[in-house]
Design a protein around this motif. Structure first.
Motif, PDB file in Angstrom:
ATOM      1  N   SER A 151       0.900  -1.214  -0.102  1.00 46.11           N
ATOM      2  CA  SER A 151      -0.041  -0.004   0.008  1.00 46.11           C
ATOM      3  C   SER A 151       1.057   1.305   0.051  1.00 46.11           C
ATOM      4  O   SER A 151       2.039   1.235   0.365  1.00 46.11           O
ATOM      5  CB  SER A 151      -1.156   0.150   1.175  1.00 46.11           C
ATOM      6  N   ALA A 152       0.355   2.189  -0.634  1.00 47.66           N
ATOM      7  CA  ALA A 152       1.099   3.667  -0.684  1.00 47.66           C
ATOM      8  C   ALA A 152       0.362   4.621  -0.490  1.00 47.66           C
ATOM      9  O   ALA A 152      -1.001   4.672  -0.859  1.00 47.66           O
ATOM     10  CB  ALA A 152       2.060   3.637  -2.148  1.00 47.66           C
ATOM     11  N   GLU A 153       0.726   5.803   0.377  1.00 49.52           N
ATOM     12  CA  GLU A 153      -0.274   7.019   0.189  1.00 49.52           C
ATOM     13  C   GLU A 153       0.738   8.131   0.022  1.00 49.52           C
ATOM     14  O   GLU A 153       2.043   8.213   0.483  1.00 49.52           O
ATOM     15  CB  GLU A 153      -0.749   7.059   1.353  1.00 49.52           C
ATOM     16  N   ARG A 154       0.114   9.266  -0.096  1.00 51.76           N
ATOM     17  CA  ARG A 154       1.031  10.352  -0.426  1.00 51.76           C
ATOM     18  C   ARG A 154       0.336  11.458   0.607  1.00 51.76           C
ATOM     19  O   ARG A 154      -0.749  11.924  -0.038  1.00 51.76           O
ATOM     20  CB  ARG A 154       1.024  10.969  -1.683  1.00 51.76           C
ATOM     21  N   LEU A 155       1.057  12.073   1.231  1.00 54.88           N
ATOM     22  CA  LEU A 155       0.384  12.758   2.430  1.00 54.88           C
ATOM     23  C   LEU A 155       0.214  14.329   1.888  1.00 54.88           C
ATOM     24  O   LEU A 155       1.629  14.914   1.729  1.00 54.88           O
ATOM     25  CB  LEU A 155       1.248  12.670   3.813  1.00 54.88           C
ATOM     26  N   LYS A 156      -0.745  14.721   2.109  1.00 53.56           N
ATOM     27  CA  LYS A 156      -0.864  16.463   1.483  1.00 53.56           C
ATOM     28  C   LYS A 156      -0.116  16.693   0.107  1.00 53.56           C
ATOM     29  O   LYS A 156       0.386  17.764   0.061  1.00 53.56           O
ATOM     30  CB  LYS A 156      -0.354  17.071   2.550  1.00 53.56           C
ATOM     31  N   GLY A 157       0.048  15.708  -0.724  1.00 51.60           N
ATOM     32  CA  GLY A 157       0.734  15.881  -1.992  1.00 51.60           C
ATOM     33  C   GLY A 157       2.298  16.056  -1.810  1.00 51.60           C
ATOM     34  O   GLY A 157       2.805  16.558  -2.621  1.00 51.60           O
ATOM     35  N   VAL A 158       2.827  15.646  -0.462  1.00 54.19           N
ATOM     36  CA  VAL A 158       4.290  15.858  -0.479  1.00 54.19           C
ATOM     37  C   VAL A 158       5.075  14.742  -0.221  1.00 54.19           C
ATOM     38  O   VAL A 158       5.218  13.677  -0.907  1.00 54.19           O
ATOM     39  CB  VAL A 158       4.769  17.045   0.704  1.00 54.19           C
ATOM     40  N   ASP A 159       5.022  14.388   1.161  1.00 48.46           N
ATOM     41  CA  ASP A 159       5.867  12.926   1.373  1.00 48.46           C
ATOM     42  C   ASP A 159       5.057  11.923   1.192  1.00 48.46           C
ATOM     43  O   ASP A 159       3.880  11.789   0.923  1.00 48.46           O
ATOM     44  CB  ASP A 159       5.964  12.953   3.132  1.00 48.46           C
ATOM     45  N   SER A 160       5.442  10.686   0.995  1.00 49.91           N
ATOM     46  CA  SER A 160       4.925   9.486   0.787  1.00 49.91           C
ATOM     47  C   SER A 160       5.450   8.267   1.643  1.00 49.91           C
ATOM     48  O   SER A 160       6.726   8.394   1.875  1.00 49.91           O
ATOM     49  CB  SER A 160       4.896   9.281  -0.861  1.00 49.91           C
ATOM     50  N   THR A 161       4.601   7.317   1.934  1.00 53.98           N
ATOM     51  CA  THR A 161       5.225   6.214   2.414  1.00 53.98           C
ATOM     52  C   THR A 161       4.843   4.888   1.722  1.00 53.98           C
ATOM     53  O   THR A 161       3.512   4.931   1.293  1.00 53.98           O
ATOM     54  CB  THR A 161       4.405   6.156   3.796  1.00 53.98           C
ATOM     55  N   LEU A 162       5.495   3.951   1.547  1.00 51.30           N
ATOM     56  CA  LEU A 162       5.249   2.601   0.874  1.00 51.30           C
ATOM     57  C   LEU A 162       5.239   1.728   1.927  1.00 51.30           C
ATOM     58  O   LEU A 162       6.172   1.630   2.680  1.00 51.30           O
ATOM     59  CB  LEU A 162       6.050   2.428  -0.237  1.00 51.30           C
ATOM     60  N   LYS A 163       4.277   0.809   2.096  1.00 55.96           N
ATOM     61  CA  LYS A 163       4.366  -0.159   3.042  1.00 55.96           C
ATOM     62  C   LYS A 163       4.013  -1.622   2.610  1.00 55.96           C
ATOM     63  O   LYS A 163       3.268  -1.643   1.500  1.00 55.96           O
ATOM     64  CB  LYS A 163       3.055   0.073   4.175  1.00 55.96           C
ATOM     65  N   ILE A 164       4.864  -2.377   3.056  1.00 58.71           N
ATOM     66  CA  ILE A 164       4.534  -4.128   2.709  1.00 58.71           C
ATOM     67  C   ILE A 164       4.050  -4.752   4.111  1.00 58.71           C
ATOM     68  O   ILE A 164       4.647  -4.633   5.095  1.00 58.71           O
ATOM     69  CB  ILE A 164       5.750  -4.591   2.140  1.00 58.71           C
TER      70      ILE A 164
END
Lengths: 114, 111
Positions: free
Chosen positions: A66-79
């Motif tokens: 899964s991945a998300e991009r917070l407020k269009g800036v930072d992003s996290t990718l999770k496994i």
């Protein structure tokens, strides 16, 4: 100009554990990419964001990634949960435009799943 | 699906020689980009050539683009040991924004 920042640089986990990677793109870059690069192969696109919306996630294994991009800036990718075949370098990149301009890459996170 | 493919897979030359690598792609493109990756590090953008351009230079790099053959070549002149790296082409398909890469050409420049 600061480059694309990724953390951690290295991570070793056991199979079935979870892991998260973080990426801070270059300021002002609307497009953010996550790639998976297995040893000896080219980078494989996992997900592409334009601001905080997903443009392409067709190759993202959605049952575990899964991945998300917070407020269009930072992003996290999770496994979650990780498999042995997830061992790879995970690269984050950003660009001003959507594939029309050069992409700038971070140093990557090397994940080893044992 | 993979858009660009680099050829050859591996290339070994001596310092001072020229290195040529090729990229073929499948569909119409907006532009074609070449990247370099040193062992274990992130990719670095080298040069971008637009679909209406035929040739572009940057320092010791020369890129050509033949849209009729759907192919591009990257020439590195007077190579140096520091040029040892993997080289990738990226070809965003026209109308799409995805930046995908091939398997790359691994270049070894020996002193």
């Amino acid at each position: 100009e600061a480059g694309v920042a990724q953390s951690p640089r290295y991570k070793i986990i056991e199979k079935r554990q979870s892991v998260a990677f973080w990426c801070n793109p270059i300021s002002g870059h609307a497009t953010l990419y996550w790639y998976q690069q297995i040893l000896g192969q080219g980078p494989k696109l996992l997900i592409q964001f334009q601001n905080n919306g997903v443009v392409d996630d067709s190759q993202l294994p959605k049952d575990r990634f899964s991945a998300e991009r917070l407020k269009g800036v930072d992003s996290t990718l999770k496994i979650q949960p990780a498999k042995l075949e997830d061992s790879a370098v995970y690269l984050c990149a950003s660009s001003l435009g959507q594939g029309y301009t050069e992409a700038f890459f971070g140093q990557g996170t090397r994940l080893t799943v044992v | 699906s993979q858009q660009g493919e680099e050829d050859p897979q591996a290339l070994s030359i001596q310092e001072g020689e020229n290195a040529t690598m090729n990229c073929s792609y499948k569909t119409s493109i907006n532009n074609l980009q070449w990247y370099r990756q040193n062992s274990g590090r992130g990719l670095v953008h080298l040069i971008l050539i637009r679909s209406n351009e035929r040739e572009k230079h940057s320092g010791r790099l020369r890129v050509t683009l033949d849209t009729s053959k759907k192919s591009s070549s990257l020439l590195i002149t007077a190579s140096r040991a520091a040029d040892t790296a993997s080289y990738f082409c990226a070809t965003p398909p026209r109308g799409y924004s995805t930046l995908t890469f091939g398997k790359g050409t691994m270049l070894l420049v020996s002193p």
